[in-house]
Design a protein around this motif. Structure first.
Motif, PDB file in Angstrom:
ATOM      1  N   ARG A   1      32.505  38.272  32.907  1.00 54.23           N
ATOM      2  CA  ARG A   1      33.162  39.484  32.393  1.00 54.23           C
ATOM      3  C   ARG A   1      34.112  40.071  33.432  1.00 54.23           C
ATOM      4  NH1 ARG A   1      27.972  40.366  29.937  1.00 54.23           N
ATOM      5  NH2 ARG A   1      27.286  41.609  31.715  1.00 54.23           N
ATOM      6  N   ALA A   2      33.692  40.029  34.692  1.00 51.36           N
ATOM      7  CA  ALA A   2      34.549  40.562  35.760  1.00 51.36           C
ATOM      8  C   ALA A   2      35.828  39.750  35.892  1.00 51.36           C
ATOM      9  CB  ALA A   2      33.786  40.577  37.080  1.00 51.36           C
ATOM     10  N   ALA A   3      35.725  38.428  35.763  1.00 49.99           N
ATOM     11  CA  ALA A   3      36.912  37.577  35.854  1.00 49.99           C
ATOM     12  C   ALA A   3      37.876  37.880  34.716  1.00 49.99           C
ATOM     13  CB  ALA A   3      36.494  36.101  35.832  1.00 49.99           C
ATOM     14  N   SER A   4      37.334  38.043  33.510  1.00 55.78           N
ATOM     15  CA  SER A   4      38.176  38.374  32.358  1.00 55.78           C
ATOM     16  C   SER A   4      38.836  39.744  32.542  1.00 55.78           C
ATOM     17  CB  SER A   4      37.336  38.370  31.073  1.00 55.78           C
ATOM     18  OG  SER A   4      36.816  37.093  30.798  1.00 55.78           O
ATOM     19  N   ALA A   5      38.050  40.711  33.004  1.00 57.67           N
ATOM     20  CA  ALA A   5      38.587  42.063  33.191  1.00 57.67           C
ATOM     21  C   ALA A   5      39.683  42.088  34.242  1.00 57.67           C
ATOM     22  CB  ALA A   5      37.452  43.006  33.584  1.00 57.67           C
ATOM     23  N   ALA A   6      39.527  41.296  35.302  1.00 55.02           N
ATOM     24  CA  ALA A   6      40.543  41.258  36.356  1.00 55.02           C
ATOM     25  C   ALA A   6      41.850  40.686  35.826  1.00 55.02           C
ATOM     26  CB  ALA A   6      40.026  40.426  37.533  1.00 55.02           C
ATOM     27  N   ILE A   7      41.740  39.650  34.985  1.00 61.40           N
ATOM     28  CA  ILE A   7      42.947  39.069  34.387  1.00 61.40           C
ATOM     29  C   ILE A   7      43.648  40.088  33.507  1.00 61.40           C
ATOM     30  CG2 ILE A   7      43.788  37.322  32.771  1.00 61.40           C
ATOM     31  CD1 ILE A   7      41.480  35.509  33.769  1.00 61.40           C
ATOM     32  N   GLU A   8      42.878  40.759  32.646  1.00 62.91           N
ATOM     33  CA  GLU A   8      43.477  41.752  31.749  1.00 62.91           C
ATOM     34  C   GLU A   8      44.125  42.896  32.532  1.00 62.91           C
ATOM     35  OE1 GLU A   8      42.254  45.068  28.406  1.00 62.91           O
ATOM     36  OE2 GLU A   8      40.782  43.548  28.982  1.00 62.91           O
ATOM     37  N   LYS A   9      43.448  43.335  33.575  1.00 61.49           N
ATOM     38  CA  LYS A   9      43.992  44.445  34.362  1.00 61.49           C
ATOM     39  C   LYS A   9      45.314  44.065  34.998  1.00 61.49           C
ATOM     40  CE  LYS A   9      42.798  47.611  38.115  1.00 61.49           C
ATOM     41  NZ  LYS A   9      41.753  48.022  39.081  1.00 61.49           N
ATOM     42  N   ARG A  10      45.391  42.831  35.531  1.00 63.09           N
ATOM     43  CA  ARG A  10      46.638  42.404  36.176  1.00 63.09           C
ATOM     44  C   ARG A  10      47.765  42.294  35.159  1.00 63.09           C
ATOM     45  NH1 ARG A  10      49.583  38.269  36.159  1.00 63.09           N
ATOM     46  NH2 ARG A  10      48.082  36.973  35.017  1.00 63.09           N
ATOM     47  N   VAL A  11      47.489  41.654  34.014  1.00 66.87           N
ATOM     48  CA  VAL A  11      48.533  41.454  33.012  1.00 66.87           C
ATOM     49  C   VAL A  11      49.009  42.788  32.450  1.00 66.87           C
ATOM     50  CG1 VAL A  11      49.048  40.459  30.742  1.00 66.87           C
ATOM     51  CG2 VAL A  11      47.744  39.132  32.428  1.00 66.87           C
ATOM     52  N   MET A  12      48.067  43.638  32.095  1.00 61.22           N
ATOM     53  CA  MET A  12      48.443  44.933  31.538  1.00 61.22           C
ATOM     54  C   MET A  12      49.140  45.804  32.568  1.00 61.22           C
ATOM     55  SD  MET A  12      47.793  44.724  28.457  1.00 61.22           S
ATOM     56  CE  MET A  12      46.804  43.813  27.262  1.00 61.22           C
ATOM     57  N   GLY A  13      48.752  45.650  33.824  1.00 60.54           N
ATOM     58  CA  GLY A  13      49.415  46.409  34.872  1.00 60.54           C
ATOM     59  C   GLY A  13      50.871  46.018  35.007  1.00 60.54           C
ATOM     60  N   GLN A  14      51.131  44.702  34.886  1.00 59.15           N
ATOM     61  CA  GLN A  14      52.515  44.244  34.960  1.00 59.15           C
ATOM     62  C   GLN A  14      53.340  44.724  33.768  1.00 59.15           C
ATOM     63  OE1 GLN A  14      52.013  39.992  35.327  1.00 59.15           O
ATOM     64  NE2 GLN A  14      51.850  40.069  37.563  1.00 59.15           N
ATOM     65  N   ARG A  15      52.672  44.881  32.639  1.00 57.61           N
ATOM     66  CA  ARG A  15      53.366  45.346  31.430  1.00 57.61           C
ATOM     67  C   ARG A  15      53.428  46.862  31.356  1.00 57.61           C
ATOM     68  NH1 ARG A  15      50.232  41.712  26.871  1.00 57.61           N
ATOM     69  NH2 ARG A  15      50.965  39.645  27.540  1.00 57.61           N
ATOM     70  N   GLY A  16      52.654  47.503  32.208  1.00 60.53           N
ATOM     71  CA  GLY A  16      52.583  48.964  32.148  1.00 60.53           C
ATOM     72  C   GLY A  16      51.695  49.451  31.020  1.00 60.53           C
ATOM     73  N   GLY A  17      50.757  48.574  30.577  1.00 61.79           N
ATOM     74  CA  GLY A  17      49.882  48.915  29.456  1.00 61.79           C
ATOM     75  C   GLY A  17      48.655  49.686  29.906  1.00 61.79           C
ATOM     76  N   PRO A  18      47.761  50.002  28.974  1.00 56.77           N
ATOM     77  CA  PRO A  18      46.576  50.800  29.271  1.00 56.77           C
ATOM     78  C   PRO A  18      45.604  50.113  30.207  1.00 56.77           C
ATOM     79  CG  PRO A  18      46.462  49.909  27.029  1.00 56.77           C
ATOM     80  CD  PRO A  18      47.847  49.651  27.538  1.00 56.77           C
ATOM     81  N   GLY A  19      45.625  48.779  30.250  1.00 56.22           N
ATOM     82  CA  GLY A  19      44.704  48.078  31.134  1.00 56.22           C
ATOM     83  C   GLY A  19      44.937  48.399  32.583  1.00 56.22           C
ATOM     84  N   ALA A  20      46.127  48.876  32.931  1.00 58.93           N
ATOM     85  CA  ALA A  20      46.428  49.192  34.323  1.00 58.93           C
ATOM     86  C   ALA A  20      45.596  50.339  34.810  1.00 58.93           C
ATOM     87  CB  ALA A  20      47.918  49.539  34.451  1.00 58.93           C
ATOM     88  N   SER A  21      45.257  51.273  33.940  1.00 61.31           N
ATOM     89  CA  SER A  21      44.469  52.418  34.385  1.00 61.31           C
ATOM     90  C   SER A  21      43.019  52.338  33.953  1.00 61.31           C
ATOM     91  CB  SER A  21      45.089  53.718  33.826  1.00 61.31           C
ATOM     92  OG  SER A  21      45.140  53.679  32.409  1.00 61.31           O
ATOM     93  N   GLU A  22      42.774  51.609  32.836  1.00 60.72           N
ATOM     94  CA  GLU A  22      41.410  51.563  32.329  1.00 60.72           C
ATOM     95  C   GLU A  22      40.580  50.505  33.022  1.00 60.72           C
ATOM     96  OE1 GLU A  22      41.627  51.133  28.158  1.00 60.72           O
ATOM     97  OE2 GLU A  22      42.724  52.994  27.856  1.00 60.72           O
ATOM     98  N   GLY A  23      41.239  49.492  33.627  1.00 62.41           N
ATOM     99  CA  GLY A  23      40.519  48.583  34.512  1.00 62.41           C
ATOM    100  C   GLY A  23      39.667  47.555  33.822  1.00 62.41           C
ATOM    101  N   GLY A  24      40.016  47.087  32.613  1.00 62.18           N
ATOM    102  CA  GLY A  24      39.237  45.962  32.105  1.00 62.18           C
ATOM    103  C   GLY A  24      39.061  46.004  30.618  1.00 62.18           C
ATOM    104  N   ALA A  25      38.554  44.867  30.140  1.00 67.66           N
ATOM    105  CA  ALA A  25      38.416  44.722  28.702  1.00 67.66           C
ATOM    106  C   ALA A  25      37.178  45.386  28.170  1.00 67.66           C
ATOM    107  CB  ALA A  25      38.402  43.223  28.333  1.00 67.66           C
ATOM    108  N   GLY A  26      36.159  45.464  29.035  1.00 67.56           N
ATOM    109  CA  GLY A  26      34.902  46.013  28.558  1.00 67.56           C
ATOM    110  C   GLY A  26      34.225  45.124  27.533  1.00 67.56           C
ATOM    111  N   ASN A  27      34.422  43.801  27.704  1.00 71.87           N
ATOM    112  CA  ASN A  27      33.831  42.861  26.748  1.00 71.87           C
ATOM    113  C   ASN A  27      32.398  42.628  27.062  1.00 71.87           C
ATOM    114  OD1 ASN A  27      36.224  42.446  25.279  1.00 71.87           O
ATOM    115  ND2 ASN A  27      36.984  41.052  26.853  1.00 71.87           N
ATOM    116  N   GLY A  28      31.525  43.408  26.573  1.00 70.10           N
ATOM    117  CA  GLY A  28      30.115  43.220  26.841  1.00 70.10           C
ATOM    118  C   GLY A  28      29.497  42.345  25.813  1.00 70.10           C
TER     119      GLY A  28
END
Length: 251
Positions: free
Chosen positions: A224-251
């Motif tokens: 889950r941490a690996a997935s969240a890190a990927i989402e955070k990086r991609v969304m951060g580059q796009r300026g999306g919500p993942g940049a501040s929310e820090g992950g997918a929260g896929n539990g």
């Protein structure tokens, strides 16, 4: 049905896509890390399949001592009384023989009389072109005890039947053949692997998994941490919500 590493990997990619992260957005390093985490989820038992019999200790050119396997340890137990007890010189020679041939089941076949044993032992001793001091040092290193004292071995506390049952159980739970557990891994590691599997099964089936950081929990958290890190990086580059929310929260 057993969930494979590929299945965990595919599910992680599906979850990323639901969060707007496509495969093309993921770097090769991130894919490698995600795949490794998925493989760990499929096999969380602390690398039970790894060969942990240990490295051999060099005695002299061409001669090595190995940690005692279950098979070699059981053989030593069976011949101890025949050779005059655990502190006799003949027993010590047999122990050296067992250390050299620990992973060779054929080396112990038919050695059931003192005469046969000593004939085989002498043949092996003739191949050890080392001083007594060098042999003693190698024995000390591989056993961790004084060379003139009978070592405490895994076989001292279990009968051959007990070991056969343990190896059969390990075979059923790891897929590694019982004969390989008997002759290709050290007795100490076989006990460690068995206890590890038993503790995992007891905790996972007994309702205590939520109260302990067992291997499967750690593995799933890592995925889950690996997935969240990927989402955070991609969304951060796009300026999306993942940049501040820090992950997918896929539990």
């Amino acid at each position: 049905m057993k969930i494979t590493g590929q299945m965990h990997f595919a599910k992680a990619l599906q979850q990323l896509r639901r969060q707007g992260v496509e495969l093309a957005d993921v770097t090769s390093d991130e894919l490698y890390g995600l795949a490794a985490a998925a493989r760990r989820c499929a096999d969380p038992f602390r690398e039970v399949n790894a060969d942990a019999a240990g490295f051999p200790v060099r005695v002299c050119e061409g001669v090595w001592f190995w940690k005692l396997t279950i098979g070699a340890s059981v053989w030593l137990d069976e011949v101890t009384e025949m050779l005059g007890g655990g502190t006799s010189p003949r027993y010590r020679l047999a122990m050296i023989y067992a250390l050299v041939h620990s992973r060779e089941p054929e080396a112990f076949a038919g050695l059931d009389t003192e005469r046969k044993i000593m004939r085989a032992v002498r043949a092996t001793m003739r191949t050890i072109h080392a001083t007594p001091e060098e042999v003693n040092r190698a024995v000390d290193v591989i056993l961790g005890v004084r060379a003139d004292v009978r070592p405490s071995r895994a076989g001292d506390s279990a009968s051959a039947a007990d070991w056969a049952a343990l190896c059969a159980r390990l075979e059923s739970q790891t897929g590694i053949s019982a004969s390989e557990w008997m002759w290709k891994r050290s007795g100490a590691y076989a006990i460690l692997a068995y206890n590890d599997l038993h503790e995992f099964a007891r905790a996972y089936a007994g309702g205590r998994a939520g109260h302990m950081a067992d291997e499967l929990d750690d593995a799933m958290c890592a995925l889950r941490a690996a997935s969240a890190a990927i989402e955070k990086r991609v969304m951060g580059q796009r300026g999306g919500p993942g940049a501040s929310e820090g992950g997918a929260g896929n539990g």
